[in-house]
Design a protein around this motif. Structure first.
Motif, short mmCIF file in Angstrom:
data_model
loop_
_atom_site.label_atom_id
_atom_site.label_comp_id
_atom_site.label_asym_id
_atom_site.label_seq_id
_atom_site.Cartn_x
_atom_site.Cartn_y
_atom_site.Cartn_z
N ALA A 302 4.30 34.87 0.08
CA ALA A 302 3.34 34.05 -0.65
C ALA A 302 2.04 33.92 0.14
CB ALA A 302 3.91 32.66 -0.93
N SER A 303 0.90 33.96 -0.54
CA SER A 303 -0.37 33.71 0.11
C SER A 303 -0.39 32.29 0.64
CB SER A 303 -1.52 33.90 -0.88
OG SER A 303 -1.57 35.24 -1.34
N ALA A 304 -0.85 32.13 1.88
CA ALA A 304 -0.90 30.79 2.47
C ALA A 304 -1.87 29.90 1.71
CB ALA A 304 -1.32 30.89 3.94
N THR A 305 -2.98 30.47 1.30
CA THR A 305 -3.95 29.75 0.45
C THR A 305 -4.20 30.63 -0.76
OG1 THR A 305 -5.00 28.80 2.41
CG2 THR A 305 -6.21 28.66 0.33
N PRO A 306 -3.46 30.42 -1.85
CA PRO A 306 -3.61 31.28 -3.02
C PRO A 306 -4.84 30.89 -3.84
CG PRO A 306 -2.00 29.58 -3.46
CD PRO A 306 -2.42 29.40 -2.02
N PRO A 307 -5.20 31.69 -4.83
CA PRO A 307 -6.23 31.25 -5.78
C PRO A 307 -5.84 29.91 -6.40
CG PRO A 307 -5.75 33.58 -6.08
CD PRO A 307 -4.72 33.05 -5.12
N SER A 308 -6.84 29.16 -6.79
CA SER A 308 -6.58 27.80 -7.28
C SER A 308 -6.08 27.77 -8.71
CB SER A 308 -7.86 26.97 -7.17
OG SER A 308 -8.90 27.55 -7.95
N ALA A 309 -6.08 28.90 -9.39
CA ALA A 309 -5.67 28.93 -10.79
C ALA A 309 -5.09 30.31 -11.12
CB ALA A 309 -6.86 28.62 -11.69
N TYR A 310 -4.58 30.44 -12.32
CA TYR A 310 -4.02 31.69 -12.82
C TYR A 310 -5.02 32.83 -12.67
CZ TYR A 310 -3.62 35.00 -16.77
OH TYR A 310 -3.61 36.11 -17.56
N ARG A 311 -4.54 33.97 -12.18
CA ARG A 311 -5.35 35.17 -12.06
C ARG A 311 -4.60 36.34 -12.69
NH1 ARG A 311 -8.75 31.98 -11.82
NH2 ARG A 311 -10.08 31.44 -10.03
N SER A 312 -5.32 37.15 -13.47
CA SER A 312 -4.68 38.24 -14.19
C SER A 312 -5.01 39.61 -13.63
CB SER A 312 -5.10 38.20 -15.67
OG SER A 312 -6.51 38.15 -15.79
N GLY A 313 -6.11 39.73 -12.86
CA GLY A 313 -6.53 41.01 -12.33
C GLY A 313 -6.82 40.96 -10.85
N VAL A 314 -6.62 42.08 -10.15
CA VAL A 314 -6.83 42.12 -8.70
C VAL A 314 -7.22 43.53 -8.31
CG1 VAL A 314 -4.38 42.52 -8.23
CG2 VAL A 314 -5.84 41.52 -6.46
N ALA A 315 -8.09 43.67 -7.28
CA ALA A 315 -8.52 44.99 -6.83
C ALA A 315 -8.94 44.92 -5.37
CB ALA A 315 -9.68 45.50 -7.68
N TRP A 316 -8.56 45.95 -4.61
CA TRP A 316 -9.06 46.12 -3.25
C TRP A 316 -10.50 46.60 -3.31
CZ3 TRP A 316 -6.19 44.59 0.82
CH2 TRP A 316 -4.81 44.48 0.65
N LEU A 317 -11.33 46.10 -2.41
CA LEU A 317 -12.70 46.58 -2.31
C LEU A 317 -12.71 47.98 -1.72
CD1 LEU A 317 -13.32 43.59 -2.89
CD2 LEU A 317 -15.30 43.82 -1.37
N PRO A 318 -13.70 48.80 -2.08
CA PRO A 318 -13.73 50.17 -1.58
C PRO A 318 -13.88 50.22 -0.07
CG PRO A 318 -15.81 49.58 -2.65
CD PRO A 318 -14.83 48.49 -2.96
N GLN A 319 -13.12 51.11 0.54
CA GLN A 319 -13.14 51.35 1.99
C GLN A 319 -12.90 50.08 2.80
OE1 GLN A 319 -16.38 52.52 0.42
NE2 GLN A 319 -15.24 54.28 -0.31
N ALA A 320 -12.13 49.15 2.28
CA ALA A 320 -11.84 47.90 2.99
C ALA A 320 -10.33 47.74 3.09
CB ALA A 320 -12.46 46.71 2.27
N LYS A 321 -9.83 47.51 4.30
CA LYS A 321 -8.40 47.39 4.50
C LYS A 321 -7.87 45.98 4.23
CE LYS A 321 -7.77 51.12 7.84
NZ LYS A 321 -7.25 51.49 9.18
N SER A 322 -8.74 44.99 4.22
CA SER A 322 -8.24 43.62 4.11
C SER A 322 -9.01 42.77 3.10
CB SER A 322 -8.27 42.92 5.47
OG SER A 322 -9.59 42.92 6.00
#
Length: 376
Positions: A302-322
């Motif tokens: 589990a994320s230690a500090t998750p988003p504050s509300a429901y989220r439906s989409g997620v994406a890694w930023l280009p050329q970023a590992k974290s």
């Protein structure tokens, strides 16, 4: 092997995007509406200044369709698919959009689109029975060919993904107690139902969410992950052989009824992944709405500090590992530590988000909203 110079350049670009997204609110540039049709449906005024790097720039689409399907190819080229049988395409970074919707399908609900370039794309319509269809174009949306129509009244398809320009999968809710998987080996021109002998049994009430086109995602030539909800726990199923055999793992994202579970996944390689979700009902809280994996989905934290509300989409930023973005109806969240902690950086409504290798992120959602963010 990547040179040190290129590595430093990519790291600098990622830091600049993080800094821009950390600004209080996003800079939104709204262009005047232009009537939709076979000509551009949204055009930015001549000489308009672009927003600060990394801030969402809301484009003008000329439609009020809800776009849960999004397939950016580059900074310039992107496709969006949504309600009322609507498909849009841009080739100029969102300054103008063309309505390239297939003819005579206004009753269809497009929830996913996969694009290979400015001319070739595949869209998925969802629904029971024959409402679930796949259509394909090879000429930028001037003409479309229906390549699959579901004839099983028990089946309902949700999402699709492609490993390359030829091989792809689409997933449907359980039939006879197991999730149903379609496969193509010719770029979406033809499809077949895969045997379900290697698919674990679905749990009571378990299904996928056709909310962002991210309930089925892939990384590399053979690995694919499937997100579920509705059952006792939000689960992620993984296949390392293009959908022939699967293993299932519980995540920390709560489920328990048909409105809760894992809605979106993103993998930056075959090991490192993010899961987001929660409860899509606006009057319900969504604790523990994000989770991370570093072992290909065999275990989730589990994320230690998750988003504050429901989220439906997620994406890694280009050329970023974290660094990654998560979106939902109440805003955009940013993580810079691989999904362990998230913070809200924008309050605009979006359903899905995707980034391209050349340094652009795109988001789309309700009321015709499509936005872009670019790292210079």
């Amino acid at each position: 092997m990547m040179s040190m110079g290129k590595t430093r350049q990519k790291s600098t670009r990622a830091r600049r995007l993080v800094a821009a997204l950390g600004l209080a609110g996003a800079v939104l540039a709204l262009a005047p509406a232009v009537p939709a049709g076979a000509t551009p449906v949204g055009t930015a005024p001549a000489g308009a200044r672009e927003p600060a790097p990394g801030a969402w720039q809301l484009t003008t689409t000329g439609t009020d369709a809800r776009f849960r399907g999004l397939a950016p190819v580059s900074r310039s080229v992107a496709w969006a698919a949504g309600s009322k049988g609507t498909v849009l395409r841009t080739a100029d970074g969102g300054q103008s959009w063309r309505n390239v919707s297939p003819a005579g399908v206004g009753e269809l609900e497009f929830r996913d689109v996969e694009a290979f370039d400015a001319r070739r794309a595949v869209v998925l319509a969802i629904g029971e029975g024959e409402a679930s269809r796949v259509l394909r174009t090879e000429d930028g949306g001037q003409t479309w060919t229906e390549s699959f129509r579901n004839t099983d009244p028990r089946a309902f398809y949700d999402c699709m993904t492609f490993f390359d320009h030829r091989h792809g999968l689409a997933m449907g809710d359980p039939v006879d107690g197991k999730f149903r998987i379609l496969s193509t080996g010719d770029g979406g021109r033809s499809w077949r139902v895969l045997p379900d002998a290697g698919m674990p049994a679905a749990r009571p009430g378990e299904a996928g969410f056709a909310a962002s086109g991210q309930c089925l995602v892939s990384s590399g030539p053979k690995d694919v992950w499937l997100a579920t909800g509705g059952g006792p726990a939000g689960r992620v199923l993984h296949s390392a052989d293009r959908g022939l055999t699967w293993t299932a793992t519980e995540t920390t994202i709560p489920a328990g009824d048909g409105a809760k579970g894992v809605f979106g996944l993103a993998f930056r390689d075959r090991r490192h992944g993010l899961a987001v979700g929660g409860d899509y009902r606006p009057d319900q809280a969504s604790p523990r709405a994000a989770a991370v994996t570093g072992d290909g989905g065999r275990g989730w934290t589990a994320s230690a500090t998750p988003p504050s509300a429901y989220r439906s989409g997620v994406a890694w930023l280009p050329q970023a590992k974290s660094t990654a973005l998560a979106v939902g109806p109440t805003g955009t969240d940013l993580t810079t530590d691989g999904g362990r902690t998230w913070r809200t950086v924008d309050t605009g409504s979006y359903d899905t988000v995707s980034c391209t290798a050349d340094g652009a992120c795109w988001a789309s959602g309700e009321k015709g909203r499509i936005a872009r963010s670019v790292v210079r």
